[in-house]
Structures are given as structure tokens and as C-alpha cells.
Scaffold this motif. Sequence first.
Motif, PDB file in Angstrom:
ATOM      1  N   THR A 287      12.549  -6.568   4.619  1.00  0.00           N
ATOM      2  CA  THR A 287      13.251  -6.737   3.050  1.00  0.00           C
ATOM      3  C   THR A 287      12.157  -6.213   2.323  1.00  0.00           C
ATOM      4  O   THR A 287      12.850  -5.334   1.194  1.00  0.00           O
ATOM      5  CB  THR A 287      13.363  -8.135   2.794  1.00  0.00           C
ATOM      6  N   LEU A 288      11.060  -6.471   2.155  1.00  0.00           N
ATOM      7  CA  LEU A 288       9.967  -6.107   1.210  1.00  0.00           C
ATOM      8  C   LEU A 288       9.773  -4.331   1.163  1.00  0.00           C
ATOM      9  O   LEU A 288       9.797  -3.729   0.357  1.00  0.00           O
ATOM     10  CB  LEU A 288       8.515  -6.568   1.498  1.00  0.00           C
TER      11      LEU A 288
ATOM     12  N   VAL B   5       0.921  -1.176  -0.160  1.00  0.00           N
ATOM     13  CA  VAL B   5       0.077  -0.065  -0.193  1.00  0.00           C
ATOM     14  C   VAL B   5       0.763   1.344   0.023  1.00  0.00           C
ATOM     15  O   VAL B   5       0.706   2.306  -0.708  1.00  0.00           O
ATOM     16  CB  VAL B   5      -0.932   0.008   1.039  1.00  0.00           C
ATOM     17  N   ALA B   6       2.081   1.138   0.726  1.00  0.00           N
ATOM     18  CA  ALA B   6       2.789   2.536   0.896  1.00  0.00           C
ATOM     19  C   ALA B   6       3.613   2.718  -0.617  1.00  0.00           C
ATOM     20  O   ALA B   6       3.563   3.899  -0.922  1.00  0.00           O
ATOM     21  CB  ALA B   6       3.912   2.209   2.006  1.00  0.00           C
ATOM     22  N   LEU B   7       3.736   1.640  -1.128  1.00  0.00           N
ATOM     23  CA  LEU B   7       4.461   1.628  -2.624  1.00  0.00           C
ATOM     24  C   LEU B   7       3.322   2.298  -3.691  1.00  0.00           C
ATOM     25  O   LEU B   7       3.710   3.011  -4.426  1.00  0.00           O
ATOM     26  CB  LEU B   7       5.104   0.527  -3.131  1.00  0.00           C
TER      27      LEU B   7
ATOM     28  N   TRP C 294       4.870  -1.830 -11.545  1.00  0.00           N
ATOM     29  CA  TRP C 294       5.777  -1.916 -10.039  1.00  0.00           C
ATOM     30  C   TRP C 294       4.477  -1.808  -8.837  1.00  0.00           C
ATOM     31  O   TRP C 294       4.984  -2.648  -7.943  1.00  0.00           O
ATOM     32  CB  TRP C 294       6.476  -0.676  -9.837  1.00  0.00           C
ATOM     33  N   THR C 295       3.596  -1.284  -9.049  1.00  0.00           N
ATOM     34  CA  THR C 295       2.589  -1.177  -8.067  1.00  0.00           C
ATOM     35  C   THR C 295       2.033  -2.739  -7.977  1.00  0.00           C
ATOM     36  O   THR C 295       1.780  -3.314  -6.898  1.00  0.00           O
ATOM     37  CB  THR C 295       1.443  -0.255  -8.251  1.00  0.00           C
ATOM     38  N   GLY C 296       1.546  -3.351  -9.176  1.00  0.00           N
ATOM     39  CA  GLY C 296       1.005  -4.807  -9.223  1.00  0.00           C
ATOM     40  C   GLY C 296       2.210  -5.457  -8.612  1.00  0.00           C
ATOM     41  O   GLY C 296       2.022  -6.685  -7.878  1.00  0.00           O
ATOM     42  N   ALA C 297       3.344  -5.326  -8.975  1.00  0.00           N
ATOM     43  CA  ALA C 297       4.594  -6.269  -8.338  1.00  0.00           C
ATOM     44  C   ALA C 297       4.676  -6.070  -6.786  1.00  0.00           C
ATOM     45  O   ALA C 297       4.743  -7.111  -6.122  1.00  0.00           O
ATOM     46  CB  ALA C 297       5.780  -5.852  -8.917  1.00  0.00           C
ATOM     47  N   GLY C 298       4.233  -4.921  -6.236  1.00  0.00           N
ATOM     48  CA  GLY C 298       4.368  -4.913  -4.791  1.00  0.00           C
ATOM     49  C   GLY C 298       3.334  -5.415  -4.078  1.00  0.00           C
ATOM     50  O   GLY C 298       3.464  -6.015  -2.920  1.00  0.00           O
ATOM     51  N   TYR C 299       2.057  -5.457  -4.736  1.00  0.00           N
ATOM     52  CA  TYR C 299       0.903  -6.089  -4.097  1.00  0.00           C
ATOM     53  C   TYR C 299       1.170  -7.640  -4.146  1.00  0.00           C
ATOM     54  O   TYR C 299       1.068  -8.398  -3.360  1.00  0.00           O
ATOM     55  CB  TYR C 299      -0.218  -5.736  -4.744  1.00  0.00           C
ATOM     56  N   ALA C 300       1.888  -8.038  -5.269  1.00  0.00           N
ATOM     57  CA  ALA C 300       1.901  -9.657  -5.442  1.00  0.00           C
ATOM     58  C   ALA C 300       3.100 -10.052  -4.421  1.00  0.00           C
ATOM     59  O   ALA C 300       2.949 -11.094  -3.888  1.00  0.00           O
ATOM     60  CB  ALA C 300       2.547  -9.899  -7.058  1.00  0.00           C
ATOM     61  N   ALA C 301       4.193  -9.193  -4.175  1.00  0.00           N
ATOM     62  CA  ALA C 301       5.100  -9.527  -3.131  1.00  0.00           C
ATOM     63  C   ALA C 301       4.463  -9.474  -1.666  1.00  0.00           C
ATOM     64  O   ALA C 301       4.902 -10.340  -1.055  1.00  0.00           O
ATOM     65  CB  ALA C 301       6.331  -8.586  -3.308  1.00  0.00           C
TER      66      ALA C 301
ATOM     67  N   VAL D  80      12.275   1.588  -4.658  1.00  0.00           N
ATOM     68  CA  VAL D  80      11.332   1.999  -6.171  1.00  0.00           C
ATOM     69  C   VAL D  80      10.578   3.059  -5.596  1.00  0.00           C
ATOM     70  O   VAL D  80      10.493   3.860  -6.939  1.00  0.00           O
ATOM     71  CB  VAL D  80      10.573   0.646  -6.173  1.00  0.00           C
ATOM     72  N   GLY D  81      10.070   3.247  -4.477  1.00  0.00           N
ATOM     73  CA  GLY D  81       9.199   4.543  -4.355  1.00  0.00           C
ATOM     74  C   GLY D  81       9.948   5.698  -4.440  1.00  0.00           C
ATOM     75  O   GLY D  81       9.554   6.770  -5.128  1.00  0.00           O
TER      76      GLY D  81
END
Length: 720
Positions: A184-185, A134-136, A155-162, A192-193
Motif C-alpha cells: 500500500t505504501l 527511499v524510492a520516493l 512529501w519526502t518527509g511524509a514518505g519517511y514518516a509513513a 506521488v513520485g
Amino acid sequence: MATSLDDIQPLELASIRDDVRERPPWTSRATASLVLSAVALVVSVVAALVGDRVPLGPGRVLSVVLVAAWAFAAVFVAVHRPREQLAEIMALAAIVGAAVLLGAALAGRNVATDTVRDFGSGMRAVAIAFLPGVALHLVLGLPDGALRTRARRWWTGAGYAASAVVAIFLLDERPDIVLWPVLTLAAAAAVVGLIGYVARTRAAKTVQERARLQWPAWGVLVAAAISLTAWVLHELVDWPEPIRAVAVTTSVLVPLSLALGASERIAVRIDRLLVHTITMAGLAAMVAASYLLIVLGLGRSPTGSEKTLLALSMLAAAVAALLWIPVRQRLTEFGTRRVYGERHAPDEVIRTFGSRLTRALPLDELLLQLAESLKKTMSLSVAEVWTRGSTGRLERAVSVPDRGPAQLALGAEEETVVARAGVSGAAWARIWLPAVLVSDEEVLRVAPITNSGELLGMIVVRRPGGGLPFDEHDDQALIDLARQVGLALHNVKLDSALQESLDEVKRQADELRASRARVVEAGDAQRRRIERDLHDGAQQHLVALAVSVNLVRQIADSDPDTAKAMLEQIGTDLQEAVQELRNLAHGIYPPLLMDRGLAEALSAAAGRAALPTGVEADGIGRYPQAVEAAVYFCCLEALQNAAKHAGEGAQAMITVREDEHALLFEVRDDGAGFDLATGAHHGHGFVNMSDRVGAIGGSITVESAPGHGTAIRGRIPLND
């Protein structure tokens, strides 16, 4: 159609105000943000009530305050920006935070069943795992929450997937919370942000967009500065305690900054606030780093009463850092006033000279202020500024004290040497500028004022004999000052040249305006003359011919002989009428000039002239009609003037030739001539010639002297 008073609608005051903006229409997205914010607030309150005996992170009150801050900030953004997605993302962050609190409350209750505790620990694990995602999403969506590029969406989708992967891992480890995957995440999302935020800031196109991006940076910077200060104080003096509560409390500034950035009136005021914040944060970091390095790195940790003393010393250092800039400025002004006799040091004269140039002061006043400042700051006995005058000589423009005007003539060699000499002393001046020396004992400096190698003046400064010599700093100050004065004098010179050009353009415009008026007046007079000649000449002949023809018709049968004689007379009168029409047409535009060109038309005109006139026009060809007409009629006008003023026995010569892309003509007579000082060449005839030739870019000159005849020359440029 009449309008009644009832039909007139009153004009609302807001409709005529420019600063009143209509509130944007409400949207379903804004409604969803309000609902999510309310749910987050309710869930956080429930978590605080349920977990009354369970430690919730930094504490129940602070946890609820943090979630409430995000919820209320989301509501504020939704009200001011109902069309944007930013409020939804902030409300989502509040929901995730409330879920963490509720899960922790349920997982820690002692009286709860295993199922409730397991459900709570799972909720807590999933919510914690999705916080970095959510922060990303929030950072990449700044300033309005929209992910406009494919890279940001990816990148947002990748953040939610991670986050989902980390959530699965944490669910498997529950009820324990393993923090290293989350950290780590979070670190990866921060990198990235930050990259995306910097790119978005550089791509901002409007002031409003840039300001909205700066507000969250201000919130993060202030929160980090306060947290860092609290940590340093905790390490040194064991205060404040607990440090985690301070960090959580300062993080409230992040949603607050996002809300302030959503306000159109408040957002644009971030610039000055951000500058002061960066300054204060830098000073705080410097003080904190200094104490950490000295106390913990080179010494030992304070104990007992030493902590109080250390805290007071840190407070004193912080106050000194904050007061350093204004106090330094005041002390510098006080010191220079006492040492140099005024507020500024010598090199300050250079820095203030440029600002004085922008005040539209007269040059003499500006140079006088310059000389006065030099005399005070450099402890001089005399300060002079010399400038190049209109005669090319150097003139003393100003001097302090006033020594009166003076001039100095330089030869070409001397001027070159002075321009290239740089700052020189009395020995050099004794050879090349002995006129500026007053006595052999004085301490002298001469700084030439140049621009692009051209000598525009010089600065002469003196100290009394036996005084302090000039040092390198004084010489450098004179060099820099002479360079600025040279630029100013060069600009004044350009201004003068521009003003002269402007005056010349105005003069030419006035002449052109007057010439146009004369051309119009001459055209009207020419039309009136043609009308008069037609009425008094050809028209009278034609009327008489009509009467004669009517008489011949009446007597043709009764008196044939008389009719025959009258017909012969009518034929003679008809020839005279035709000839008069030809003469009239010849005065308007000669047919011979149109058919055969200048040479033959001028030869024919010379044959009709009142003075014996010769023509030299060999080697010329055909030219544009306007050029041929101008030369022809100017020559006729000149011949008419010669016939009036040259006197008896005078002769004239017309010369026409082509030379250097121009057609040259001359009409010269050997008559009485006249004195040009009388202004006789400004008469009506000469003005007509000048206007006619000037209309096509040519020029007319007159040469005459009593007893030596008159020559009228013209030049008309020929374009390819």
C-alpha cells in the motif's frame, strides 16, 4: 624587464582545447557516498555468505548483484557529480537493500540463537518498510537529488514518516512479514513520485536536465517491457522460470540508467534511444496482448508440444512486427513504381513540392519538374502550367511535352470567373477558356492558381480522347497542388516587389550620396568665392582707405585744403566699401529675408533681376529658416538661368503659395524655352536647386518647350 627562458612556463595542451572540461572538485558528500556504497557491498556479501543455506529472495547471487549495481552506480555518480545529492540517495538505497539481505540471512539461520534470529527479522522488517520511502526520495529528487521546493521536501518527509509507521507495524508482526502495508505504501509512493516526476520533466529548462530526467524513464520502461514479456511467456509456455528472478534482474537497468544520465557526454544521447525503446515496447505489448487475448481469453492454455509451437509463433509475430515498417516502405515504393511509372503516387507530388521549394531552384525549373511529375503519375498526355506575365496576360510557362509559348488575355469578368471556378472540365473551358481546348474529344481539367482571390495562373492537364476520366482523387490532388503553386507564385511576386523596392532604395541612396558630395563641393566653392570677393573687393577698398588716411595725417598741417578734399573722397570710398560688404552679405543670407520674410525678399530680388520680374506671394507667412532659404535661392537661381537663356524681351513671374501642407513656388518665363529631350535641365544650376530642395524633403520639376518658355516648379512639405 627581460624574461629568461627558465621563467617561461610550458603551455599545457589541455588548456587550449575547448572540449576539455575540468573535473569538479571532490566534496565530503561524494566521500560519504563512497563509504556508504562500500558498506552496502560488504554487507550484501556477508549476507550471502552467512545465509548460504537460507533462500534470499530471488537468490543469493542475484541479490548481491542488485545491491552491487546500486552501489557501483552510486560510486559512478559520485565521481562524475561530486556536488550532487543523488549519489548519497542511491548509496542509501544500496544500504537498505543490503540490510534486507542481511536481516533475512540472520533470521533464517537454523543454527543461530533466538536473539540473532529476532534481531535479523527486525532488521529485515525495518529495511523493507523503508524501501518505499527511499524510492520516493529518489524519484522526487531527480535529476540531481536536490529537493528544491517545499512540496517535495514535505512529501519526502511524509514518505519517511509513513515508512517508520509501517516499520513499527512489521516489528510487531515479526518474524512474519505482512506485505499489504508495504505494498500500500509503495503504491502511494509510486503515485506521488509519478506526479512529481512529470511536473519536474515539464519544468526542465535545459537539454541536459531534460535528458537526465529521461534516462530513468528509459530504465523503468525497458525493465517493465522485459518483465511483461517474460510474464506472458511464462503464462503461455511456462518459460522463463522463475519469473521473479527475471524481474529482479531487469531492475538493474534503473541504477544503470541513473549512472548513464550523470555522464555529460552520454546523457544527451537519450532522445533517439528513447524513441526506439518506446516503439519496441509498444510492439512487444501489442504482440503479448494479442496472444493473451486469443490463447487465454478465447481458447485454452497450451499443453505439451503445443507450447513449443506457440513459442515459435510468438517469435514469428515479434519478428514480423519488427520488420513491418521497413518492409511496408519497400513494398509501397515497389508497387507505386510499377503502377505509376515512378517512385511516388500522384498525391506524393503535393508532398514533395513544398520540399522542392526549399532547394532554391529557379521557378521555371521547379514548374517543369512539377509538370513532368504530373504527366507520369496521372497518366496524362499533356501537363501545362500557366502563369501571369508582366503584361498581365496568362502565359504558358511550361508544358510537357513542349508546346511552345502562348498567351491568353482575360477580361475582368472572365478573370473573376476563372479565379472562383475551382477544378473544371472541358464543358466549362469551352465557354470561358476556349483557347486552351485542342480538340472536343480530349479529357481536360483546368485548376486555377490563386492567392487571396487573385488569379496567378492555372494548371491544365489533358488525357487523350477515350482515356480514363478524372476522378475525385485527381481533382483533389489538383486543388491542393494549385494551392501550393499559388503560394509559391505569390512569394515570387513578393520577392520581385521587394527587389524593386531594394533597387529603388539603392538608387535613392546613390542619389543622396552624390547630392551630399555636390553639397560639400558647392559649400567649398561658395567659401572660395566669398574669400575671393573679400580679397578683391572690400579688402582692396579698406587698404586704399588706410593709405589715404595715412596721407591725410601727413599733410593735414601743411596743406589743410588738400587734406579736406581727401577726407571727402575717403568718405565716398568708405560708403562704397560698406555697400560692397552689404552686397556680399546679401549673397550669403539676405538680411531682408531673415527680418521680413519671403515675400519682401523676393520682391527686392525681382527688382535687381536682369529680366522684368513680377512677384505673387500674397497669403504666405513665415516658415522655418531652411524652407525660406531654399525657396529664395532656388528662385534666384531660376532667374539667373532665365536671364541667360530666355532671350531679349522675355519677362519672368515668381509665384509662391501654400497648399495642402506644402509650400509651392514657381518661376516662369515667356522666353525661348528648350527641348527637355536634350537634357539641358540637368545642368549645374538645376542640380543645385534639386539638391537644396531635396535636402529638406522637397522636389523640383521642370517644364519647357521651344518657343513656349520655361517653368521651374518646386514643392516643399510643411510638417506640423
